[in-house]
Motif scaffolding. Structure first.
Motif, PDB file in Angstrom:
ATOM      1  N   GLU A 229       0.857  -1.183   0.000  1.00 57.87           N
ATOM      2  CA  GLU A 229       0.000   0.000   0.000  1.00 57.87           C
ATOM      3  C   GLU A 229       0.891   1.230   0.000  1.00 57.87           C
ATOM      4  N   GLY A 230       0.493   2.243  -0.749  1.00 55.07           N
ATOM      5  CA  GLY A 230       1.281   3.476  -0.775  1.00 55.07           C
ATOM      6  C   GLY A 230       0.396   4.648  -1.119  1.00 55.07           C
ATOM      7  N   LEU A 231       0.877   5.818  -0.753  1.00 52.17           N
ATOM      8  CA  LEU A 231       0.118   7.027  -1.035  1.00 52.17           C
ATOM      9  C   LEU A 231       0.563   7.608  -2.377  1.00 52.17           C
ATOM     10  N   VAL A 232      -0.393   7.902  -3.232  1.00 48.77           N
ATOM     11  CA  VAL A 232      -0.073   8.489  -4.538  1.00 48.77           C
ATOM     12  C   VAL A 232       0.352   9.941  -4.305  1.00 48.77           C
ATOM     13  N   GLY A 239       7.507  11.416 -15.877  1.00 51.51           N
ATOM     14  CA  GLY A 239       6.360  10.521 -15.986  1.00 51.51           C
ATOM     15  C   GLY A 239       6.398   9.338 -15.043  1.00 51.51           C
ATOM     16  N   ARG A 240       7.283   9.394 -14.050  1.00 54.23           N
ATOM     17  CA  ARG A 240       7.329   8.299 -13.074  1.00 54.23           C
ATOM     18  C   ARG A 240       6.343   8.579 -11.950  1.00 54.23           C
ATOM     19  N   LEU A 241       5.695   7.515 -11.481  1.00 52.80           N
ATOM     20  CA  LEU A 241       4.718   7.671 -10.398  1.00 52.80           C
ATOM     21  C   LEU A 241       5.464   7.738  -9.077  1.00 52.80           C
ATOM     22  N   CYS A 242       5.116   8.734  -8.274  1.00 51.09           N
ATOM     23  CA  CYS A 242       5.779   8.915  -6.985  1.00 51.09           C
ATOM     24  C   CYS A 242       4.861   8.352  -5.890  1.00 51.09           C
ATOM     25  N   ILE A 243       5.359   7.350  -5.179  1.00 49.99           N
ATOM     26  CA  ILE A 243       4.559   6.697  -4.138  1.00 49.99           C
ATOM     27  C   ILE A 243       5.228   6.902  -2.782  1.00 49.99           C
ATOM     28  N   GLN A 244       4.445   7.345  -1.823  1.00 42.49           N
ATOM     29  CA  GLN A 244       4.969   7.500  -0.458  1.00 42.49           C
ATOM     30  C   GLN A 244       4.622   6.245   0.343  1.00 42.49           C
ATOM     31  N   HIS A 245       5.643   5.650   0.928  1.00 38.25           N
ATOM     32  CA  HIS A 245       5.451   4.401   1.674  1.00 38.25           C
ATOM     33  C   HIS A 245       5.093   4.695   3.139  1.00 38.25           C
ATOM     34  N   SER A 246       4.714   3.630   3.862  1.00 41.11           N
ATOM     35  CA  SER A 246       4.244   3.820   5.239  1.00 41.11           C
ATOM     36  C   SER A 246       5.327   4.426   6.135  1.00 41.11           C
ATOM     37  N   ASP A 247       6.624   4.214   5.791  1.00 49.30           N
ATOM     38  CA  ASP A 247       7.699   4.805   6.601  1.00 49.30           C
ATOM     39  C   ASP A 247       8.027   6.235   6.147  1.00 49.30           C
ATOM     40  N   GLU A 248       7.116   6.825   5.330  1.00 53.11           N
ATOM     41  CA  GLU A 248       7.233   8.217   4.857  1.00 53.11           C
ATOM     42  C   GLU A 248       8.257   8.403   3.740  1.00 53.11           C
ATOM     43  N   THR A 249       8.973   7.348   3.360  1.00 52.94           N
ATOM     44  CA  THR A 249       9.924   7.519   2.249  1.00 52.94           C
ATOM     45  C   THR A 249       9.129   7.523   0.943  1.00 52.94           C
ATOM     46  N   ARG A 250       9.710   8.230  -0.036  1.00 50.45           N
ATOM     47  CA  ARG A 250       9.047   8.300  -1.335  1.00 50.45           C
ATOM     48  C   ARG A 250       9.905   7.622  -2.386  1.00 50.45           C
ATOM     49  N   GLN A 251       9.246   6.933  -3.302  1.00 50.24           N
ATOM     50  CA  GLN A 251       9.980   6.265  -4.369  1.00 50.24           C
ATOM     51  C   GLN A 251       9.288   6.523  -5.700  1.00 50.24           C
ATOM     52  N   GLU A 252      10.072   6.614  -6.765  1.00 46.31           N
ATOM     53  CA  GLU A 252       9.500   6.840  -8.095  1.00 46.31           C
ATOM     54  C   GLU A 252       9.503   5.543  -8.886  1.00 46.31           C
ATOM     55  N   TYR A 253       8.419   5.306  -9.598  1.00 43.85           N
ATOM     56  CA  TYR A 253       8.277   4.048 -10.334  1.00 43.85           C
ATOM     57  C   TYR A 253       7.968   4.294 -11.800  1.00 43.85           C
ATOM     58  N   ASP A 254       8.556   3.470 -12.614  1.00 48.82           N
ATOM     59  CA  ASP A 254       8.323   3.446 -14.038  1.00 48.82           C
ATOM     60  C   ASP A 254       7.064   2.619 -14.314  1.00 48.82           C
ATOM     61  N   ILE A 255       6.428   2.816 -15.456  1.00 50.55           N
ATOM     62  CA  ILE A 255       5.218   2.057 -15.800  1.00 50.55           C
ATOM     63  C   ILE A 255       5.465   0.541 -15.826  1.00 50.55           C
ATOM     64  N   ARG A 256       6.676   0.142 -16.181  1.00 53.53           N
ATOM     65  CA  ARG A 256       6.974  -1.303 -16.239  1.00 53.53           C
ATOM     66  C   ARG A 256       7.260  -1.893 -14.861  1.00 53.53           C
ATOM     67  N   GLU A 257       7.539  -1.028 -13.888  1.00 54.05           N
ATOM     68  CA  GLU A 257       7.985  -1.497 -12.573  1.00 54.05           C
ATOM     69  C   GLU A 257       6.858  -1.832 -11.612  1.00 54.05           C
ATOM     70  N   VAL A 258       5.785  -1.022 -11.696  1.00 48.36           N
ATOM     71  CA  VAL A 258       4.758  -1.151 -10.676  1.00 48.36           C
ATOM     72  C   VAL A 258       3.380  -1.287 -11.320  1.00 48.36           C
ATOM     73  N   GLU A 259       2.551  -2.088 -10.696  1.00 49.73           N
ATOM     74  CA  GLU A 259       1.218  -2.356 -11.221  1.00 49.73           C
ATOM     75  C   GLU A 259       0.195  -1.842 -10.215  1.00 49.73           C
ATOM     76  N   TRP A 260      -0.803  -1.181 -10.697  1.00 48.60           N
ATOM     77  CA  TRP A 260      -1.868  -0.616  -9.859  1.00 48.60           C
ATOM     78  C   TRP A 260      -2.889  -1.720  -9.597  1.00 48.60           C
ATOM     79  N   LEU A 261      -3.266  -1.929  -8.374  1.00 50.28           N
ATOM     80  CA  LEU A 261      -4.232  -2.987  -8.056  1.00 50.28           C
ATOM     81  C   LEU A 261      -5.520  -2.387  -7.519  1.00 50.28           C
TER      82      LEU A 261
END
Ligand code: BTN
Length: 272
Positions: A229-232, A239-261
């Motif tokens: 689970e992550g915060l959009v 064009g990378r999606l930036c997701i904030q994780h529960s530990d408050e760190t943020r990571q950027e993802y490419d379309i091939r890397e992460v799938e939206w559920l």
């Protein structure tokens, strides 16, 4: 069946209509390679036999029910690091058209169109480069207009995406004439493209973020088979999606890397 568009300056002035074809993106790419096609040309069909979606998915729709076309653009002013702006602008153009009929229209990263968490349209953009400059782009658009039965879509049964689809008809209860609606959609796309051509990059990024599905919300994702689970938190200029994780760190993802559920399926909707 489709007349040259009277509501635009250059988009849709030349229309190549094919009752059926394999993929309008492939036909447009072939035409632009072999002849000096004017910018704004569209290739439109009633049915594709090998329609393509993002991430290698197939794009299957009911014959003659939806708008299925590819638009040839020449955004030679864009450099590689700015190419996501074209995707944002095109999604905003389609969004503006759909918003003329219904509320709660959002863009799901990177450029899917959603109404109330149901997919109403998708965009597949294929850019061609010469050195550092884009020579042309083929913008493939599939927008669900009159289709109501997504169960009979043979692919959706295996992807369990059918329950995630909607159309303008399902949202409004009305039937639409495709040839009447196309000029309005092309007008919206042209306005969005002219904005891009005018260099309104920050405005485009802001407009996109304002309608980004799930922005500021916690959503489910999958990476390398692991669900999290992550915060959009937004989308980067690249064009990378930036997701904030529960530990408050943020990571950027490419379309091939992460799938939206989706919470009730754990499957991604890749089809209309
Ligand atoms: C997606 O959401 O995965 C993108 C779907 C794009 C579908 C359109 S339909 C017209 C054009 N021709 C294709 O083969 N694909 C695009």
């Amino acid at each position: 069946m489709y007349d040259p568009c009277s509501k635009t300056l250059f988009i849709g002035k030349k229309i190549v209509y094919l009752p059926t074809c394999h993929s309008t993106n492939d036909i447009a790419a072939e035409l632009v390679r072999n002849e000096n096609l004017p910018e704004g040309t569209i290739v439109i069909t009633d049915a594709q036999t090998a329609g393509r979606g993002q991430r290698g998915a197939r794009w299957v729709t009911t014959h003659g029910h939806n708008l299925t076309f590819s638009l040839v653009l020449r955004p030679t002013f864009l450099v590689a690091s700015e190419q996501f702006l074209l995707s944002q602008a095109m999604a905003l153009g389609v969004k503006r058209f759909v918003s003329g009929f219904t509320e709660e229209v959002y863009i799901k990263w990177p450029n899917d169109l959603y109404v109330n968490d149901l997919k109403i349209g998708g965009i597949l953009i294929e850019n061609v480069w010469q050195g550092a400059r884009m020579t042309h782009a083929v913008v493939g658009i599939g927008l669900n207009i009159n289709q109501t039965d997504f169960e009979s879509n043979p692919f959706s049964k295996t992807s369990s995406a059918s329950w995630r689809a909607t159309s303008l008809r399902l949202e409004t209860g009305q039937m639409f004439e495709l040839a009447v609606q196309l000029p309005y959609l092309l007008h919206c796309l042209e306005q969005a493209y002219l904005y891009l051509r005018a260099g309104q990059y920050e405005q485009i990024r802001n407009d996109y973020q304002a309608v980004l599905l799930g922005y500021g919300e916690k959503r489910l994702f999958r990476k390398n088979g692991e669900v999290f689970e992550g915060l959009v938190a937004g989308v980067t200029a690249a064009g990378r999606l930036c997701i904030q994780h529960s530990d408050e760190t943020r990571q950027e993802y490419d379309i091939r890397e992460v799938e939206w559920l989706w919470p009730d399926s754990h499957s991604s909707p890749e089809m209309p």
